[in-house]
Design an enzyme around this catalytic site. Structure first.
Site, PDB file in Angstrom:
ATOM      1  N   THR A   1      -9.955   7.504  -5.584  1.00 47.77           N
ATOM      2  CA  THR A   1      -8.807   7.881  -4.761  1.00 47.77           C
ATOM      3  C   THR A   1      -7.980   8.965  -5.437  1.00 47.77           C
ATOM      4  O   THR A   1      -7.559   9.941  -4.799  1.00 47.77           O
ATOM      5  CB  THR A   1      -7.926   6.644  -4.479  1.00 47.77           C
ATOM      6  OG1 THR A   1      -8.703   5.693  -3.732  1.00 47.77           O
ATOM      7  CG2 THR A   1      -6.690   7.012  -3.683  1.00 47.77           C
TER       8      THR A   1
ATOM      9  N   ARG B   1      19.754  18.381 -11.306  1.00 43.12           N
ATOM     10  CA  ARG B   1      21.146  18.355 -10.874  1.00 43.12           C
ATOM     11  C   ARG B   1      22.085  19.309 -11.600  1.00 43.12           C
ATOM     12  O   ARG B   1      23.009  19.830 -10.973  1.00 43.12           O
ATOM     13  CB  ARG B   1      21.669  16.905 -10.947  1.00 43.12           C
ATOM     14  CG  ARG B   1      21.139  16.054  -9.813  1.00 43.12           C
ATOM     15  CD  ARG B   1      21.350  14.575 -10.044  1.00 43.12           C
ATOM     16  NE  ARG B   1      20.502  14.070 -11.119  1.00 43.12           N
ATOM     17  CZ  ARG B   1      20.260  12.788 -11.328  1.00 43.12           C
ATOM     18  NH1 ARG B   1      20.822  11.882 -10.553  1.00 43.12           N
ATOM     19  NH2 ARG B   1      19.473  12.394 -12.298  1.00 43.12           N
TER      20      ARG B   1
ATOM     21  N   THR C   1      11.275   8.940 -18.143  1.00 44.95           N
ATOM     22  CA  THR C   1      12.468   9.156 -18.964  1.00 44.95           C
ATOM     23  C   THR C   1      13.601   8.193 -18.637  1.00 44.95           C
ATOM     24  O   THR C   1      14.554   8.089 -19.399  1.00 44.95           O
ATOM     25  CB  THR C   1      12.976  10.599 -18.824  1.00 44.95           C
ATOM     26  OG1 THR C   1      13.217  10.883 -17.450  1.00 44.95           O
ATOM     27  CG2 THR C   1      11.971  11.583 -19.392  1.00 44.95           C
TER      28      THR C   1
ATOM     29  N   ASP D   1      14.874  18.036  -5.792  1.00 45.86           N
ATOM     30  CA  ASP D   1      15.109  16.633  -5.434  1.00 45.86           C
ATOM     31  C   ASP D   1      16.073  16.555  -4.256  1.00 45.86           C
ATOM     32  O   ASP D   1      17.217  16.100  -4.384  1.00 45.86           O
ATOM     33  CB  ASP D   1      15.641  15.865  -6.649  1.00 45.86           C
ATOM     34  CG  ASP D   1      14.595  15.762  -7.752  1.00 45.86           C
ATOM     35  OD1 ASP D   1      13.386  15.816  -7.432  1.00 45.86           O
ATOM     36  OD2 ASP D   1      14.975  15.631  -8.929  1.00 45.86           O
TER      37      ASP D   1
ATOM     38  N   HIS E   1      -1.607   7.447  -9.147  1.00 46.59           N
ATOM     39  CA  HIS E   1      -1.998   6.259  -9.925  1.00 46.59           C
ATOM     40  C   HIS E   1      -2.697   5.303  -8.970  1.00 46.59           C
ATOM     41  O   HIS E   1      -2.056   4.591  -8.205  1.00 46.59           O
ATOM     42  CB  HIS E   1      -0.769   5.600 -10.555  1.00 46.59           C
ATOM     43  CG  HIS E   1      -1.101   4.533 -11.548  1.00 46.59           C
ATOM     44  ND1 HIS E   1      -0.140   3.914 -12.316  1.00 46.59           N
ATOM     45  CD2 HIS E   1      -2.278   3.973 -11.916  1.00 46.59           C
ATOM     46  CE1 HIS E   1      -0.708   3.024 -13.111  1.00 46.59           C
ATOM     47  NE2 HIS E   1      -2.009   3.032 -12.882  1.00 46.59           N
ATOM     48  N   ASP E   2      -4.041   5.292  -9.030  1.00 49.17           N
ATOM     49  CA  ASP E   2      -4.826   4.473  -8.106  1.00 49.17           C
ATOM     50  C   ASP E   2      -6.218   4.354  -8.695  1.00 49.17           C
ATOM     51  O   ASP E   2      -6.442   4.740  -9.850  1.00 49.17           O
ATOM     52  CB  ASP E   2      -4.837   5.140  -6.716  1.00 49.17           C
ATOM     53  CG  ASP E   2      -4.946   4.118  -5.582  1.00 49.17           C
ATOM     54  OD1 ASP E   2      -5.854   3.251  -5.661  1.00 49.17           O
ATOM     55  OD2 ASP E   2      -4.149   4.189  -4.624  1.00 49.17           O
ATOM     56  N   ILE E   3      -7.162   3.845  -7.921  1.00 53.12           N
ATOM     57  CA  ILE E   3      -8.533   3.767  -8.427  1.00 53.12           C
ATOM     58  C   ILE E   3      -9.063   5.187  -8.641  1.00 53.12           C
ATOM     59  O   ILE E   3      -8.593   6.139  -8.007  1.00 53.12           O
ATOM     60  CB  ILE E   3      -9.437   2.962  -7.465  1.00 53.12           C
ATOM     61  CG1 ILE E   3      -9.535   3.664  -6.109  1.00 53.12           C
ATOM     62  CG2 ILE E   3      -8.924   1.533  -7.324  1.00 53.12           C
ATOM     63  CD1 ILE E   3     -10.535   3.002  -5.175  1.00 53.12           C
ATOM     64  N   PRO E   4     -10.014   5.367  -9.555  1.00 48.09           N
ATOM     65  CA  PRO E   4     -10.451   6.718  -9.917  1.00 48.09           C
ATOM     66  C   PRO E   4     -10.861   7.596  -8.742  1.00 48.09           C
ATOM     67  O   PRO E   4     -10.495   8.777  -8.687  1.00 48.09           O
ATOM     68  CB  PRO E   4     -11.624   6.457 -10.868  1.00 48.09           C
ATOM     69  CG  PRO E   4     -11.281   5.161 -11.519  1.00 48.09           C
ATOM     70  CD  PRO E   4     -10.633   4.346 -10.438  1.00 48.09           C
TER      71      PRO E   4
ATOM     72  N   ASP F   1       4.863  16.865  -8.254  1.00 51.77           N
ATOM     73  CA  ASP F   1       5.182  15.709  -9.100  1.00 51.77           C
ATOM     74  C   ASP F   1       5.051  14.426  -8.287  1.00 51.77           C
ATOM     75  O   ASP F   1       6.038  13.805  -7.914  1.00 51.77           O
ATOM     76  CB  ASP F   1       6.606  15.878  -9.640  1.00 51.77           C
ATOM     77  CG  ASP F   1       7.057  14.714 -10.500  1.00 51.77           C
ATOM     78  OD1 ASP F   1       6.199  14.075 -11.131  1.00 51.77           O
ATOM     79  OD2 ASP F   1       8.284  14.458 -10.537  1.00 51.77           O
TER      80      ASP F   1
ATOM     81  N   LYS G   1       9.764  22.045  -8.831  1.00 49.52           N
ATOM     82  CA  LYS G   1       9.102  20.737  -8.777  1.00 49.52           C
ATOM     83  C   LYS G   1       9.334  20.094  -7.412  1.00 49.52           C
ATOM     84  O   LYS G   1      10.471  19.950  -6.969  1.00 49.52           O
ATOM     85  CB  LYS G   1       9.636  19.816  -9.866  1.00 49.52           C
ATOM     86  CG  LYS G   1       9.019  18.421  -9.860  1.00 49.52           C
ATOM     87  CD  LYS G   1       9.559  17.562 -10.982  1.00 49.52           C
ATOM     88  CE  LYS G   1      10.930  17.008 -10.681  1.00 49.52           C
ATOM     89  NZ  LYS G   1      10.924  15.964  -9.621  1.00 49.52           N
TER      90      LYS G   1
ATOM     91  N   LYS H   1       2.681  11.928  -9.316  1.00 52.67           N
ATOM     92  CA  LYS H   1       2.306  10.872 -10.271  1.00 52.67           C
ATOM     93  C   LYS H   1       1.207   9.963  -9.714  1.00 52.67           C
ATOM     94  O   LYS H   1       1.365   8.744  -9.629  1.00 52.67           O
ATOM     95  CB  LYS H   1       3.533  10.044 -10.667  1.00 52.67           C
ATOM     96  CG  LYS H   1       4.680  10.854 -11.246  1.00 52.67           C
ATOM     97  CD  LYS H   1       5.869   9.948 -11.592  1.00 52.67           C
ATOM     98  CE  LYS H   1       7.028  10.714 -12.180  1.00 52.67           C
ATOM     99  NZ  LYS H   1       7.736  11.536 -11.158  1.00 52.67           N
TER     100      LYS H   1
END
Length: 251
Positions: free
Chosen positions: A81, A228, A136, A23, A76-79, A72, A45, A74
């Protein structure tokens, strides 16, 4: 024997369970972490910050260097894409990537089907594909703001069951939900990748549902994502070694 020597001689399965979160905001910072910690951890990651700053070419550099990468992002869009993005993630050579279970069954099934077909056609190993259940940093208040009523655990279990039905490899879930997921999902090979992990020597920072490495693994976590407590430590190798010791001694 020094701490460093002890860590290098720990059973490999203890090391492999540890994923370090990169990160950071630059390739130089990330590469410094990889160079320093690669002998002591299982994977790294790459999240939205680093990916946006440095792009897919940097992910390829890490893979070419021999680092196992959990991408990582994540999705999340139309199938369609998400499926196309999943194929490109696989072509980067990453070990694992994720998408949001909240995108629904069509999105998840299309992603794993097209990724599997592409990897078979191009003769490469398919990355592990896992789904995010509930972040989380979220709790019941957060879910209620977005129109989801009920307890956090109920939503996690609903999404984990959907993920398993769609044939994905596992989920990202808080350590507090590990027991319930293991009880509710029959597949023995179903992975639980667990952030919200804070070793005994670290503070909780901004994640609300946390647990120590040994506790999470005893409950059934497959992999632990830690950031961290290692990356911000004065001696990062020593911090990683302490966690490996926790994992080994608690298993």
């Amino acid at each position: 024997m020094t701490l460093t020597a002890q860590a290098l001689h720990r059973p490999s399965d203890a090391k492999e369970k540890l994923i370090i979160a990169l990160d950071v905001d630059s390739a130089d910072a990330a590469m410094s972490l990889v160079n320093e910690l690669n002998p002591y951890v299982g994977a790294f990651k790459v999240g939205l910050q680093l990916f946006t700053a440095e792009g897919p070419s940097f992910v390829r550099r890490l893979v070419d260097k021999g680092a196992k990468i959990f991408l990582d992002l994540k999705f999340h869009d139309i199938p369609n894409t998400v499926a196309k993005a999943s194929v490109e993630a696989a072509r980067l050579g990453v070990w694992m990537f994720n998408l949001h279970a909240g995108g629904g069954s069509e999105m998840m099934r299309t992603a794993i089907l097209e990724t599997s077909e592409t990897c078979e056609r191009e003769t490469q190993a398919r990355p592990k594909i896992i789904a995010v259940t509930v972040l989380t940093s979220s709790n019941e208040d957060t879910l209620r703001e977005t129109g989801v009523e009920g307890e956090t655990e109920s939503q996690v279990l609903r999404l984990a069951a959907l993920t398993a039905e769609c044939g994905l490899d596992g989920v990202v879930a808080s350590p507090r939900e590990i027991n319930a997921i293991r009880a509710g999902i029959e597949r023995k090979d179903f992975l639980i990748v667990t952030p919200g992990i804070r070793p005994v020597f670290a503070t909780k920072d901004d994640q609300k549902r946390v647990m120590t490495p040994a506790e999470a693994l005893r409950k059934g976590a497959s992999y632990l994502v830690i950031g961290r407590p290692v990356t911000a430590a004065r001696d990062r190798v020593e911090a990683a070694e302490k966690i490996i010791n926790e994992i080994s001694e608690g298993s």
